[in-house]
Scaffold this motif. Structure first.
Motif, PDB file in Angstrom:
ATOM      1  N   ASP A 292       1.275  -1.596   0.140  1.00  0.00           N
ATOM      2  CA  ASP A 292      -0.391   0.061  -0.095  1.00  0.00           C
ATOM      3  C   ASP A 292       0.682   1.539  -0.249  1.00  0.00           C
ATOM      4  O   ASP A 292       0.614   1.938  -0.494  1.00  0.00           O
ATOM      5  CB  ASP A 292      -1.486  -0.223   0.922  1.00  0.00           C
ATOM      6  CG  ASP A 292      -1.941  -0.949   1.283  1.00  0.00           C
ATOM      7  OD1 ASP A 292      -2.835  -1.362   0.281  1.00  0.00           O
ATOM      8  OD2 ASP A 292      -2.554  -1.441   2.247  1.00  0.00           O
TER       9      ASP A 292
ATOM     10  N   ARG B   7      -4.985  -3.569   8.662  1.00  0.00           N
ATOM     11  CA  ARG B   7      -6.048  -4.458   8.612  1.00  0.00           C
ATOM     12  C   ARG B   7      -6.244  -5.084  10.113  1.00  0.00           C
ATOM     13  O   ARG B   7      -6.348  -5.877  10.184  1.00  0.00           O
ATOM     14  CB  ARG B   7      -5.754  -5.544   7.677  1.00  0.00           C
ATOM     15  CG  ARG B   7      -6.648  -6.042   6.099  1.00  0.00           C
ATOM     16  CD  ARG B   7      -5.968  -6.789   5.516  1.00  0.00           C
ATOM     17  NE  ARG B   7      -6.134  -6.455   3.480  1.00  0.00           N
ATOM     18  CZ  ARG B   7      -7.566  -7.105   3.053  1.00  0.00           C
ATOM     19  NH1 ARG B   7      -8.371  -7.492   4.578  1.00  0.00           N
ATOM     20  NH2 ARG B   7      -8.138  -6.740   1.841  1.00  0.00           N
TER      21      ARG B   7
ATOM     22  N   SER C 127     -14.550  -0.787   2.544  1.00  0.00           N
ATOM     23  CA  SER C 127     -13.804  -1.482   1.465  1.00  0.00           C
ATOM     24  C   SER C 127     -12.628  -1.493   1.204  1.00  0.00           C
ATOM     25  O   SER C 127     -11.670  -0.862   1.145  1.00  0.00           O
ATOM     26  CB  SER C 127     -14.462  -1.389  -0.070  1.00  0.00           C
ATOM     27  OG  SER C 127     -13.884  -0.561  -0.739  1.00  0.00           O
ATOM     28  N   MET C 128     -12.476  -2.984   1.280  1.00  0.00           N
ATOM     29  CA  MET C 128     -10.588  -2.926   0.831  1.00  0.00           C
ATOM     30  C   MET C 128     -10.577  -4.723   0.292  1.00  0.00           C
ATOM     31  O   MET C 128     -12.164  -5.540   0.329  1.00  0.00           O
ATOM     32  CB  MET C 128      -9.709  -3.021   2.121  1.00  0.00           C
ATOM     33  CG  MET C 128     -10.250  -3.530   3.503  1.00  0.00           C
ATOM     34  SD  MET C 128      -8.433  -3.507   4.582  1.00  0.00           S
ATOM     35  CE  MET C 128      -7.791  -1.717   4.649  1.00  0.00           C
ATOM     36  N   GLY C 129     -10.449  -5.811   0.265  1.00  0.00           N
ATOM     37  CA  GLY C 129      -9.712  -7.055  -0.282  1.00  0.00           C
ATOM     38  C   GLY C 129     -10.909  -7.794   0.900  1.00  0.00           C
ATOM     39  O   GLY C 129     -10.046  -7.928   2.141  1.00  0.00           O
ATOM     40  N   ARG C 130     -11.371  -8.027   0.249  1.00  0.00           N
ATOM     41  CA  ARG C 130     -12.393  -9.363   1.388  1.00  0.00           C
ATOM     42  C   ARG C 130     -13.270  -8.368   2.320  1.00  0.00           C
ATOM     43  O   ARG C 130     -13.649  -9.043   3.760  1.00  0.00           O
ATOM     44  CB  ARG C 130     -11.417 -10.542   1.836  1.00  0.00           C
ATOM     45  CG  ARG C 130     -11.239 -11.080   0.432  1.00  0.00           C
ATOM     46  CD  ARG C 130     -10.923 -12.349   0.871  1.00  0.00           C
ATOM     47  NE  ARG C 130      -9.811 -13.187  -0.755  1.00  0.00           N
ATOM     48  CZ  ARG C 130     -10.872 -13.359  -1.267  1.00  0.00           C
ATOM     49  NH1 ARG C 130     -11.315 -13.293  -2.332  1.00  0.00           N
ATOM     50  NH2 ARG C 130      -9.698 -13.900  -2.418  1.00  0.00           N
TER      51      ARG C 130
ATOM     52  N   ASN D  45     -17.159 -12.149  -5.626  1.00  0.00           N
ATOM     53  CA  ASN D  45     -16.920 -10.603  -6.527  1.00  0.00           C
ATOM     54  C   ASN D  45     -16.977  -9.982  -5.403  1.00  0.00           C
ATOM     55  O   ASN D  45     -18.326  -9.394  -5.043  1.00  0.00           O
ATOM     56  CB  ASN D  45     -16.761 -10.487  -7.938  1.00  0.00           C
ATOM     57  CG  ASN D  45     -17.406  -9.099  -8.476  1.00  0.00           C
ATOM     58  OD1 ASN D  45     -17.153  -8.394  -8.184  1.00  0.00           O
ATOM     59  ND2 ASN D  45     -16.368  -8.975  -9.621  1.00  0.00           N
ATOM     60  N   ASP D  46     -16.853  -7.933  -5.393  1.00  0.00           N
ATOM     61  CA  ASP D  46     -16.658  -7.167  -4.760  1.00  0.00           C
ATOM     62  C   ASP D  46     -18.244  -7.063  -5.059  1.00  0.00           C
ATOM     63  O   ASP D  46     -19.108  -6.528  -4.151  1.00  0.00           O
ATOM     64  CB  ASP D  46     -16.079  -6.080  -4.668  1.00  0.00           C
ATOM     65  CG  ASP D  46     -16.366  -5.271  -3.248  1.00  0.00           C
ATOM     66  OD1 ASP D  46     -16.466  -5.584  -2.034  1.00  0.00           O
ATOM     67  OD2 ASP D  46     -17.080  -4.236  -4.059  1.00  0.00           O
TER      68      ASP D  46
END
Length: 484
Positions: free
Chosen positions: A175, A375, A435-438, A465-466
């Protein structure tokens, strides 16, 4: 005998009332729980971790599922940060950037005999792309023209004389090189990221060409390994940390693009700010000789310009409307530093957490930053709803609107512009997405019949899928709204 009959009648009446209330309550719960059951058992959601809570304006719980479960909130974290900032900074707070001269301006020769000093304050909006109507550099150039300065004998100095550009140690390495991973600096400038302009060809896998970098600094170097990809999305990434003047760009960008912009973090905003001031002087034909450097003991320190940021409410609104990580961290740093000395970006979240644990009387939160990029942030749907109720009470009892005004509106503004835009709750949900991955979360207020309903839903660890997750959440919120 009459008394006995009355007792029996009263008893039957009470039983009847109880049955009516129970039936109504059961029917109400069933209206909410049936859509929730369908949501939780759907193929897209059933293997995920979900926390949810819906309350009415009085705090009565209407619907909940794992409300105390700790989940990754992503950018929902900004709700706690912006509320904290509005609590701690004065309502009329603005950042100030001072342009000073050490020495004197010869009004005849128009020579500034001394240094030109840019005294910064950690203003995240300095030359920000989010406030295009304001420009520090333009105001500085106007001041130069007004004073008819044609040369500066000393140096251009960015003050304070320190390099404190820092990122949170709990952010991912992947990031840090990207625009959303830019950190805190006392000399924040142009959102602490640069725009890289690419040209790409038609052949998948072929190399790309960098046309220009804006803003630019001679000490910033890019290694381009970005190639043409199949996707129509930007799938490129930059790797590099603060004070590392090299950035490696990898990944893919779409085919047949001209001047395709990719945003990556700066290595040191202080250098870019100085470069921009030097460039402004060059454009105006002002010569700089870089001779005079003494500052301590100077008797003459004149103020040439005082530049002010937008008001606090606009800065906070930018945090929530644009989900601006950079603004969130800078505002939190400023707020915490009012009562704590020698603070750094890794400690601000500690004070943020302690404040809210005390204010809300619960322990359902673990904060590692102010923006939600880490996270390792954890929080419950219950904690978010408690925050929403706290702000709702302040709005209704004290008329404090700043927090509410900072929230995007579903189907209309900010990061919620497309959420619910074709549903029954269009323009009826005021809140924040995360939101971020998963990770996909929403928290805010459903508004119906002049009543506010605090609502939070957090979904973690999904495999679909998001977009499909967002659609499932959207359908659930629509059903809930219909049944309120």
């Amino acid at each position: 005998m009459v008394i006995s009959c009355r007792l029996v009648m009263n008893k039957r009446f009470l039983i009847f009332i109880f049955q009516v209330l129970f039936t109504c309550n059961f029917h109400s719960q069933n209206l909410f729980s049936s859509p929730l059951s369908d949501f939780l058992n759907s193929k897209e959601i059933k293997n995920s971790s979900v926390g949810l809570k819906l309350q009415d304006q009085s705090g009565k719980v209407l619907l909940s599922h794992n409300p105390e479960k700790l989940l990754v909130p992503a950018s929902l974290q900004k709700l706690f940060t912006t509320s904290y900032v509005l609590d701690h900074l004065p309502k009329d707070f603005v950042y100030h950037t001072y342009v000073l001269s050490s020495g004197y301006l010869d009004t005849n020769s128009k020579i500034l005999n001394g240094n030109l000093i840019i005294n910064t304050s950690g203003d995240p909006s300095l030359e920000s792309r989010f406030f295009p109507s304001k420009s520090f550099v333009s105001d500085l150039k106007s001041k130069f023209v007004e004073l008819s300065i044609n040369s500066i004998t000393g140096k251009i100095i960015i003050y304070p004389d320190l390099d404190n550009y820092q990122v949170n140690n709990q952010w991912l390495w992947s990031d840090l090189g990207n625009y959303y991973g830019s950190g805190y600096s006392s000399h924040s400038f142009k959102d602490n990221y640069v725009e890289v302009y690419f040209n790409s060809g038609n052949e998948i896998g072929s190399s790309t060409k960098i046309l220009k970098i804006d803003p630019m600094a001679d000490s910033f170097h890019l290694e381009n390994k970005v190639v043409v990809g199949k996707s129509n999305r930007d799938l490129s990434y930059a790797f590099g940390a603060p004070m590392q003047n090299n950035r490696t760009l990898i990944g893919t960008i779409p085919r047949n693009k001209k001047n395709y912009v990719v945003k990556i973090s700066m290595h040191n905003p202080k250098i870019f700010l100085k470069y921009a001031v030097e460039e402004a002087c060059t454009e105006l034909g002002i010569k700089t000789y870089n001779n005079y450097t003494k500052i301590k003991g100077d008797l003459n320190l004149d103020t040439l310009l005082v530049y002010s940021s937008p008001p606090l409410k606009d800065l906070v609104k930018c945090v929530n409307f644009k989900s601006n990580n950079n603004f969130a961290e800078h505002l939190l740093m400023k707020s915490v530093s009012l009562n704590h000395e020698n603070i750094n970006i890794n400690r601000t979240a500690e004070y943020l957490q302690l404040f809210w644990e005390d204010k809300l009387g619960l322990k359902e939160m673990i904060f590692n930053d102010g923006c939600g990029l880490s996270r390792l942030n954890l929080c419950s749907a219950n904690a978010f709803n408690e925050l929403l109720l706290y702000e709702l009470e302040r709005k209704l009892s004290n008329g404090k609107e700043s927090f509410f005004e900072s929230l995007p509106i579903s189907g209309k503004t900010g990061t919620l512009k497309y959420f619910g835009d074709e549903t029954v709750f269009k323009e009826k949900f005021f809140g924040k997405s995360g939101s971020m991955g998963r990770v996909r979360c929403y928290s805010g207020y459903l508004h119906k019949n002049a009543q506010y309903y605090p609502f939070t839903i957090m979904v973690n660890n999904f495999t679909y899928n998001d977009y499909l997750i967002r659609k499932r959440i959207e359908d659930l919120v629509a059903d809930i709204y219909k049944n309120i």
